[in-house]
Motif scaffolding. Sequence first.
Motif, PDB file in Angstrom:
ATOM      1  N   ASP A  97       0.836  -1.215   0.000  1.00 10.79           N
ATOM      2  CA  ASP A  97       0.000   0.000   0.000  1.00 10.79           C
ATOM      3  C   ASP A  97       0.864   1.255   0.000  1.00 10.79           C
ATOM      4  N   TRP A  98       1.958   1.251   0.786  1.00 13.94           N
ATOM      5  CA  TRP A  98       2.858   2.409   0.807  1.00 13.94           C
ATOM      6  C   TRP A  98       3.465   2.614  -0.574  1.00 13.94           C
ATOM      7  N   GLU A 114       0.986   4.039  -2.950  1.00 14.57           N
ATOM      8  CA  GLU A 114       0.759   5.454  -2.663  1.00 14.57           C
ATOM      9  C   GLU A 114       1.899   6.313  -3.212  1.00 14.57           C
ATOM     10  N   GLY A 150       1.603   6.207  -7.052  1.00 18.43           N
ATOM     11  CA  GLY A 150       0.402   6.868  -7.553  1.00 18.43           C
ATOM     12  C   GLY A 150       0.159   6.558  -9.010  1.00 18.43           C
TER      13      GLY A 150
END
Length: 122
Positions: free
Chosen positions: A67-68, A71, A74
Amino acid sequence: MDIPALIAFLRARLAALEARAEHLHDGEGCSAHSEFSWGYEYDPQDCDCGEPDRARAHVEATRRRIDWCAEVLGRRDLSNYGQFGALKDDPDALAVTLAVEILRLEALPYASHYDYREEWRP
């Protein structure tokens, strides 16, 4: 490199591991496994080896790393991505490089899986 496909691949592997977690036990020392081996009714609550909890914790930690990375990346265009430096004009180049390499490393244990792509190999 198709980052969305890599992320989807990793999430699918984690979901599969999470689905099996309650059945992962230390073969020699777990009460749940021992009773199951002897043909008695299997009850995951008899587990005393901690392996299912470790597997679930591993899934959660890996999911957070993915998830990091997602993010950080993007919707960034990585068509010019080259390992360690092709994004040198990007102020977030280090974070982007780390995110891509972390994803590639997370996929490496699944290199024998039929959906694994060689382009993901670090």
